[in-house]
Write an enzyme that holds these catalytic residues in place. Structure first.
Site, PDB file in Angstrom:
ATOM      1  N   ILE A  72       0.835  -1.199   0.000  1.00  0.00           N
ATOM      2  CA  ILE A  72       0.000   0.000   0.000  1.00  0.00           C
ATOM      3  C   ILE A  72       0.874   1.255   0.000  1.00  0.00           C
ATOM      4  O   ILE A  72       0.413   2.328  -0.366  1.00  0.00           O
ATOM      5  CB  ILE A  72      -0.991   0.030   1.179  1.00  0.00           C
ATOM      6  CG1 ILE A  72      -0.281  -0.116   2.535  1.00  0.00           C
ATOM      7  CG2 ILE A  72      -2.043  -1.034   1.009  1.00  0.00           C
ATOM      8  CD1 ILE A  72      -1.217   0.070   3.716  1.00  0.00           C
ATOM      9  N   GLU A  73       2.161   1.112   0.374  1.00  0.00           N
ATOM     10  CA  GLU A  73       3.089   2.236   0.240  1.00  0.00           C
ATOM     11  C   GLU A  73       3.184   2.690  -1.216  1.00  0.00           C
ATOM     12  O   GLU A  73       3.201   3.885  -1.516  1.00  0.00           O
ATOM     13  CB  GLU A  73       4.482   1.844   0.749  1.00  0.00           C
ATOM     14  CG  GLU A  73       4.587   1.640   2.253  1.00  0.00           C
ATOM     15  CD  GLU A  73       4.339   0.196   2.664  1.00  0.00           C
ATOM     16  OE1 GLU A  73       3.547  -0.496   1.987  1.00  0.00           O
ATOM     17  OE2 GLU A  73       4.930  -0.231   3.676  1.00  0.00           O
ATOM     18  N   THR A 161      32.434  30.469 -20.795  1.00  0.00           N
ATOM     19  CA  THR A 161      33.166  30.841 -19.579  1.00  0.00           C
ATOM     20  C   THR A 161      34.491  30.104 -19.506  1.00  0.00           C
ATOM     21  O   THR A 161      34.652  29.012 -20.079  1.00  0.00           O
ATOM     22  CB  THR A 161      32.347  30.505 -18.314  1.00  0.00           C
ATOM     23  OG1 THR A 161      32.143  29.090 -18.232  1.00  0.00           O
ATOM     24  CG2 THR A 161      30.993  31.200 -18.336  1.00  0.00           C
ATOM     25  N   LEU A 193      22.158  12.609 -12.054  1.00  0.00           N
ATOM     26  CA  LEU A 193      23.353  11.776 -12.236  1.00  0.00           C
ATOM     27  C   LEU A 193      23.143  10.760 -13.357  1.00  0.00           C
ATOM     28  O   LEU A 193      24.051  10.489 -14.149  1.00  0.00           O
ATOM     29  CB  LEU A 193      23.702  11.066 -10.923  1.00  0.00           C
ATOM     30  CG  LEU A 193      24.211  11.959  -9.791  1.00  0.00           C
ATOM     31  CD1 LEU A 193      24.363  11.156  -8.498  1.00  0.00           C
ATOM     32  CD2 LEU A 193      25.546  12.608 -10.155  1.00  0.00           C
ATOM     33  N   ARG A 201      29.063  11.317 -19.264  1.00  0.00           N
ATOM     34  CA  ARG A 201      29.905  12.072 -18.324  1.00  0.00           C
ATOM     35  C   ARG A 201      30.873  11.112 -17.658  1.00  0.00           C
ATOM     36  O   ARG A 201      30.484  10.055 -17.156  1.00  0.00           O
ATOM     37  CB  ARG A 201      29.015  12.745 -17.263  1.00  0.00           C
ATOM     38  CG  ARG A 201      29.732  13.194 -15.980  1.00  0.00           C
ATOM     39  CD  ARG A 201      30.538  14.457 -16.204  1.00  0.00           C
ATOM     40  NE  ARG A 201      31.338  14.796 -15.035  1.00  0.00           N
ATOM     41  CZ  ARG A 201      30.959  15.627 -14.072  1.00  0.00           C
ATOM     42  NH1 ARG A 201      29.759  16.189 -14.102  1.00  0.00           N
ATOM     43  NH2 ARG A 201      31.764  15.908 -13.070  1.00  0.00           N
ATOM     44  N   ARG A 210      34.312  17.684 -19.157  1.00  0.00           N
ATOM     45  CA  ARG A 210      33.133  16.828 -19.081  1.00  0.00           C
ATOM     46  C   ARG A 210      32.173  17.161 -20.212  1.00  0.00           C
ATOM     47  O   ARG A 210      32.076  18.322 -20.630  1.00  0.00           O
ATOM     48  CB  ARG A 210      32.447  16.989 -17.728  1.00  0.00           C
ATOM     49  CG  ARG A 210      31.831  18.354 -17.500  1.00  0.00           C
ATOM     50  CD  ARG A 210      31.894  18.790 -16.058  1.00  0.00           C
ATOM     51  NE  ARG A 210      33.211  19.313 -15.730  1.00  0.00           N
ATOM     52  CZ  ARG A 210      33.450  20.020 -14.622  1.00  0.00           C
ATOM     53  NH1 ARG A 210      32.513  20.272 -13.769  1.00  0.00           N
ATOM     54  NH2 ARG A 210      34.660  20.470 -14.378  1.00  0.00           N
ATOM     55  N   ASP A 213      27.701  18.652 -17.062  1.00  0.00           N
ATOM     56  CA  ASP A 213      27.723  18.763 -15.600  1.00  0.00           C
ATOM     57  C   ASP A 213      26.421  19.437 -15.202  1.00  0.00           C
ATOM     58  O   ASP A 213      26.079  20.503 -15.736  1.00  0.00           O
ATOM     59  CB  ASP A 213      28.925  19.595 -15.150  1.00  0.00           C
ATOM     60  CG  ASP A 213      29.015  19.692 -13.640  1.00  0.00           C
ATOM     61  OD1 ASP A 213      28.750  18.685 -12.971  1.00  0.00           O
ATOM     62  OD2 ASP A 213      29.352  20.780 -13.125  1.00  0.00           O
ATOM     63  N   ASP A 215      24.205  20.648 -11.814  1.00  0.00           N
ATOM     64  CA  ASP A 215      24.167  20.863 -10.366  1.00  0.00           C
ATOM     65  C   ASP A 215      22.838  21.472  -9.955  1.00  0.00           C
ATOM     66  O   ASP A 215      22.265  22.308 -10.676  1.00  0.00           O
ATOM     67  CB  ASP A 215      25.283  21.819  -9.931  1.00  0.00           C
ATOM     68  CG  ASP A 215      26.662  21.196 -10.037  1.00  0.00           C
ATOM     69  OD1 ASP A 215      26.795  20.009  -9.697  1.00  0.00           O
ATOM     70  OD2 ASP A 215      27.599  21.899 -10.470  1.00  0.00           O
ATOM     71  N   ILE A 230      23.778  18.699  -1.254  1.00  0.00           N
ATOM     72  CA  ILE A 230      23.933  19.858  -0.370  1.00  0.00           C
ATOM     73  C   ILE A 230      23.185  21.033  -0.988  1.00  0.00           C
ATOM     74  O   ILE A 230      23.396  21.379  -2.153  1.00  0.00           O
ATOM     75  CB  ILE A 230      25.420  20.212  -0.194  1.00  0.00           C
ATOM     76  CG1 ILE A 230      26.180  19.019   0.423  1.00  0.00           C
ATOM     77  CG2 ILE A 230      25.574  21.443   0.698  1.00  0.00           C
ATOM     78  CD1 ILE A 230      27.679  19.218   0.471  1.00  0.00           C
ATOM     79  N   PRO A 232      21.580  25.159  -0.251  1.00  0.00           N
ATOM     80  CA  PRO A 232      21.875  25.489  -1.645  1.00  0.00           C
ATOM     81  C   PRO A 232      23.286  25.026  -2.026  1.00  0.00           C
ATOM     82  O   PRO A 232      24.073  24.653  -1.158  1.00  0.00           O
ATOM     83  CB  PRO A 232      21.792  27.020  -1.684  1.00  0.00           C
ATOM     84  CG  PRO A 232      21.068  27.411  -0.446  1.00  0.00           C
ATOM     85  CD  PRO A 232      21.404  26.362   0.573  1.00  0.00           C
ATOM     86  N   HIS A 233      23.613  25.067  -3.318  1.00  0.00           N
ATOM     87  CA  HIS A 233      24.951  24.649  -3.741  1.00  0.00           C
ATOM     88  C   HIS A 233      25.990  25.467  -2.981  1.00  0.00           C
ATOM     89  O   HIS A 233      25.929  26.703  -2.951  1.00  0.00           O
ATOM     90  CB  HIS A 233      25.111  24.864  -5.247  1.00  0.00           C
ATOM     91  CG  HIS A 233      26.369  24.260  -5.794  1.00  0.00           C
ATOM     92  ND1 HIS A 233      27.613  24.804  -5.590  1.00  0.00           N
ATOM     93  CD2 HIS A 233      26.571  23.140  -6.530  1.00  0.00           C
ATOM     94  CE1 HIS A 233      28.528  24.058  -6.172  1.00  0.00           C
ATOM     95  NE2 HIS A 233      27.915  23.025  -6.749  1.00  0.00           N
ATOM     96  N   ARG A 239      30.806  31.704  -8.000  1.00  0.00           N
ATOM     97  CA  ARG A 239      31.027  31.326  -9.396  1.00  0.00           C
ATOM     98  C   ARG A 239      30.197  32.195 -10.349  1.00  0.00           C
ATOM     99  O   ARG A 239      28.967  32.092 -10.391  1.00  0.00           O
ATOM    100  CB  ARG A 239      30.663  29.850  -9.590  1.00  0.00           C
ATOM    101  CG  ARG A 239      31.535  28.916  -8.765  1.00  0.00           C
ATOM    102  CD  ARG A 239      31.081  27.479  -8.892  1.00  0.00           C
ATOM    103  NE  ARG A 239      32.037  26.566  -8.298  1.00  0.00           N
ATOM    104  CZ  ARG A 239      31.902  25.242  -8.276  1.00  0.00           C
ATOM    105  NH1 ARG A 239      30.830  24.688  -8.819  1.00  0.00           N
ATOM    106  NH2 ARG A 239      32.817  24.481  -7.723  1.00  0.00           N
TER     107      ARG A 239
END
Length: 273
Positions: A72-73, A161, A193, A201, A210, A213, A215, A230, A232-233, A239
Site C-alpha cells: 500500500i506504500e 566561460t 546523475l 559524463r 566533461r 555537468d 548541479d 547539499i 543550496p549549492h 562562481r
C-alpha cells in the site's frame, strides 16, 4: 496556505502481498489533504479556481484500481503523484491509505500508510566543455523536460566561460534552467546523475573536462547538509558562470543562508573577481 480534505473514501481494490488479496480484493480507505490557494474560489464561487472534490474522488478511485500493487506504500505514492500531476493548483498533498482488513491474524482497527509529496521549484546549473557543447546542453534540458515528474519552466542563454578549479582545459558553455518537479531532492539528484551518465559524463579529474555537468543550485528554500545533495549549492555564490545565467532567469531568488538575492550575489562576485 488553505486546505481541502477528502476523508476515508471507501474503495474496493486488489492490493496486497498475498495471492488471496489479489484475487478476492478488500476494502481500503483513502484520505487526501490538499494544500492550495482557495481565496479566489472562496470569494467568487469559481469552481475552476479550486478542485472539484467529487471529480477528484472518482478519479482517485479509478487510479487506485488501475494496477494491483504488493504494497500500500506504492499505491499511496502513486495516488500522490497522480493528484499533483492532474491538478496544477495543488501545491502539496498528504495521502493516507488505510487497510482495515489486513490479513495479519490479529485484532486491529486498521493498518495505515501516510505519504506527503509537494510541488517544488529548483534551479539547475548546466555546463559542457567536451564534444558539441551546445548539443550536450540542449540534450540534457530535453531529457529533464521529458521526465514525467519534471517540467522545464525557464532556460537562460548559453554563455562561454573560462574553466574554474582545474584550468588546463577548454572553455565551457554554461546555462541555467528553472524547473518544477515532484521529485524530492535526493530523487532529483539521482535522476540528474543518470542524465549525466546517458550523456557519457566521466569523472576522471575533479573540476575537469566533461560532456555535461548538472548541479542543483536551489530547491525551494531547502537547506540540506546531506553529502549526496547539499542545498543550496555551497559554492554557487563564488562562481560567475553559475550566477550570470541564474540571474537571467531568477534574479530575485533569495539565498536562504546568505540572505541575499541572486542579483546581489552576482554584484558581489563581480567585485571580487
Amino acid at each position: 496556505m488553505d486546505k481541502l480534505y477528502v476523508r476515508d473514501l471507501e474503495v474496493f481494490a486488489f492490493h496486497g502481498v498475498f495471492e488471496e488479496e489479489k484475487k478476492l480484493g478488500q476494502k481500503f480507505l483513502i484520505s487526501l489533504e490538499l494544500t492550495l490557494d482557495l481565496k479566489k474560489p472562496g470569494r467568487t464561487g469559481d469552481l475552476n479556481a479550486s478542485v472539484h472534490y467529487g471529480e477528484l474522488s472518482q478519479k482517485v478511485e479509478k487510479e487506485f484500481n488501475k494496477i494491483s500493487y504488493d504494497l500500500i506504500e506504492t499505491a499511496c505514492n502513486k495516488i500522490s503523484e497522480f493528484v499533483l500531476l492532474k491538478y496544477p493548483l495543488v501545491k502539496e498533498i498528504k495521502v493516507s491509505v488505510k487497510k482495515p482488513w489486513a490479513p495479519i491474524h490479529r485484532n486491529l482497527d486498521t493498518v495505515e500508510v501516510e505519504i506527503t509529496r509537494k510541488r517544488s521549484r529548483a534551479v539547475l546549473s548546466l555546463g559542457s566543455n567536451l564534444g558539441n557543447k551546445e548539443e550536450n546542453l540542449k540534450k540534457a534540458i530535453e531529457i529533464i523536460d521529458e521526465h514525467s515528474l519534471c517540467k522545464v519552466l525557464k532556460t537562460s542563454s548559453f554563455i562561454r566561460t573560462e574553466p574554474w578549479g582545474y584550468t588546463e582545459q577548454d572553455e565551457f558553455l554554461n546555462c541555467a534552467i528553472e524547473i518544477e518537479t515532484i521529485l524530492a531532492p535526493n530523487e532529483l539528484m539521482e535522476f540528474l546523475l543518470e542524465t549525466e551518465q546517458k550523456l557519457k559524463r566521466e569523472r576522471v579529474i575533479k573540476w575537469g573536462p566533461r560532456t555535461i555537468d548538472i548541479d542543483i543550485i536551489f530547491m525551494d528554500d531547502i537547506v540540506s547538509n546531506d553529502e549526496h545533495v547539499i542545498l543550496p549549492h555551497p559554492r554557487m555564490h563564488q562562481r560567475l558562470f553559475v550566477l550570470e545565467p541564474v540571474n537571467e532567469i531568477c534574479p530575485f531568488y533569495l539565498h536562504p543562508l546568505i540572505n541575499k538575492r541572486v542579483f546581489e550575489l552576482l554584484e558581489i562576485a563581480k567585485e571580487t573577481h
